[in-house]
Design a protein around this motif. Sequence first.
Motif, PDB file in Angstrom:
ATOM      1  N   LYS A 154      -6.067  18.352  -2.174  1.00 46.09           N
ATOM      2  CA  LYS A 154      -6.235  18.651  -3.601  1.00 46.09           C
ATOM      3  C   LYS A 154      -6.399  20.154  -3.813  1.00 46.09           C
ATOM      4  CE  LYS A 154      -8.363  14.248  -4.974  1.00 46.09           C
ATOM      5  NZ  LYS A 154      -9.603  13.609  -5.467  1.00 46.09           N
ATOM      6  N   ILE A 187      -1.370  10.190  -1.110  1.00 44.47           N
ATOM      7  CA  ILE A 187      -0.265  10.248  -2.080  1.00 44.47           C
ATOM      8  C   ILE A 187      -0.791  10.136  -3.498  1.00 44.47           C
ATOM      9  CG2 ILE A 187       1.793   9.034  -2.907  1.00 44.47           C
ATOM     10  CD1 ILE A 187       2.274   8.223   0.051  1.00 44.47           C
ATOM     11  N   LYS A 188      -1.676   9.155  -3.721  1.00 42.70           N
ATOM     12  CA  LYS A 188      -2.215   8.928  -5.065  1.00 42.70           C
ATOM     13  C   LYS A 188      -3.069  10.104  -5.527  1.00 42.70           C
ATOM     14  CE  LYS A 188      -4.909   5.576  -7.769  1.00 42.70           C
ATOM     15  NZ  LYS A 188      -5.641   4.284  -7.716  1.00 42.70           N
ATOM     16  N   SER A 189      -3.848  10.681  -4.625  1.00 45.36           N
ATOM     17  CA  SER A 189      -4.766  11.764  -4.990  1.00 45.36           C
ATOM     18  C   SER A 189      -4.050  13.071  -5.276  1.00 45.36           C
ATOM     19  CB  SER A 189      -5.786  11.985  -3.864  1.00 45.36           C
ATOM     20  OG  SER A 189      -6.580  10.840  -3.664  1.00 45.36           O
ATOM     21  N   THR A 190      -2.905  13.280  -4.640  1.00 46.22           N
ATOM     22  CA  THR A 190      -2.211  14.561  -4.795  1.00 46.22           C
ATOM     23  C   THR A 190      -1.034  14.498  -5.756  1.00 46.22           C
ATOM     24  OG1 THR A 190      -0.704  14.153  -2.950  1.00 46.22           O
ATOM     25  CG2 THR A 190      -2.832  15.183  -2.430  1.00 46.22           C
ATOM     26  N   GLY A 191      -0.387  13.340  -5.833  1.00 44.44           N
ATOM     27  CA  GLY A 191       0.809  13.222  -6.654  1.00 44.44           C
ATOM     28  C   GLY A 191       2.015  13.903  -6.048  1.00 44.44           C
ATOM     29  N   LEU A 192       1.890  14.344  -4.784  1.00 43.16           N
ATOM     30  CA  LEU A 192       2.978  15.044  -4.117  1.00 43.16           C
ATOM     31  C   LEU A 192       3.762  14.112  -3.205  1.00 43.16           C
ATOM     32  CD1 LEU A 192       1.231  18.364  -3.013  1.00 43.16           C
ATOM     33  CD2 LEU A 192       2.635  17.989  -5.039  1.00 43.16           C
ATOM     34  N   ASP A 193       4.933  14.575  -2.789  1.00 43.69           N
ATOM     35  CA  ASP A 193       5.687  13.874  -1.757  1.00 43.69           C
ATOM     36  C   ASP A 193       5.062  14.238  -0.409  1.00 43.69           C
ATOM     37  OD1 ASP A 193       7.455  12.766  -3.554  1.00 43.69           O
ATOM     38  OD2 ASP A 193       8.868  14.428  -3.412  1.00 43.69           O
TER      39      ASP A 193
END
Length: 243
Positions: A154, A187-193
Amino acid sequence: MKIIPSINIKNGHCVRLVPSQYQCSDIISHSPKKVAKMWQEKGASFLHVVDVDGALSGHVVNDETIKSLIENLSIPFEVGGGIRSMKAIESILNLGVKRAVIGTKAVGNPTFIREAISNFGAEKIVVSIDAINGMVAMEGWEKVSNYNAVAMAKEMIELGVRNIEYTDILRADLKLGPNVEHIQEMIKSTGLDIIVAGGIHTLKDLEQVVNSRAYGVILESPLYDNRIDLTTAIELFEKGDKK
């Protein structure tokens, strides 16, 4: 999902690492170039290259071998291991490497990451988060920090980082299969690939990672042990676009 073979270079050789004992390795081939060309011929579109000596010494060591890969491959690759200064990043990128992977230097040093993004662009910088029991490992896995892996990810987003690779070291070592729960949390916490590694030993494990919605996976031992065939994995999960 992107299937990315890993090539670990130590003393100019291609080696296989013991996950929880970074200094221990077995020689796979005396020619990393030959191994890289083999993965290219089997369909790889990208490679993950680690300078093992660099990770342990704190500076890039196998630059001549890396240069040889650039000269003999038609696919791009990224390099990690000992890249802990702006000069090291610049040198690696000037060789023609696609991306520089930053691990140890990213831990607790936001100024360095922010400067690297500013100097070279977010597309050229990858932050590698290697975790043991959810806590970030560093210096070739020799030390475990007090940083939580998800919290660090994050923080990296706020610094402009767009590429994160997440390795669960113990899962790789104990052959327990992927930690899908942790992957999904990342994945859910960052929203990144997120590109993941560790705990992937079979095609079934690989399918679990696909179902976790990871962007990509870095494979080492299962390829060299012939437990996963690269061409088959690419046909099933990369060309099939089952992200």
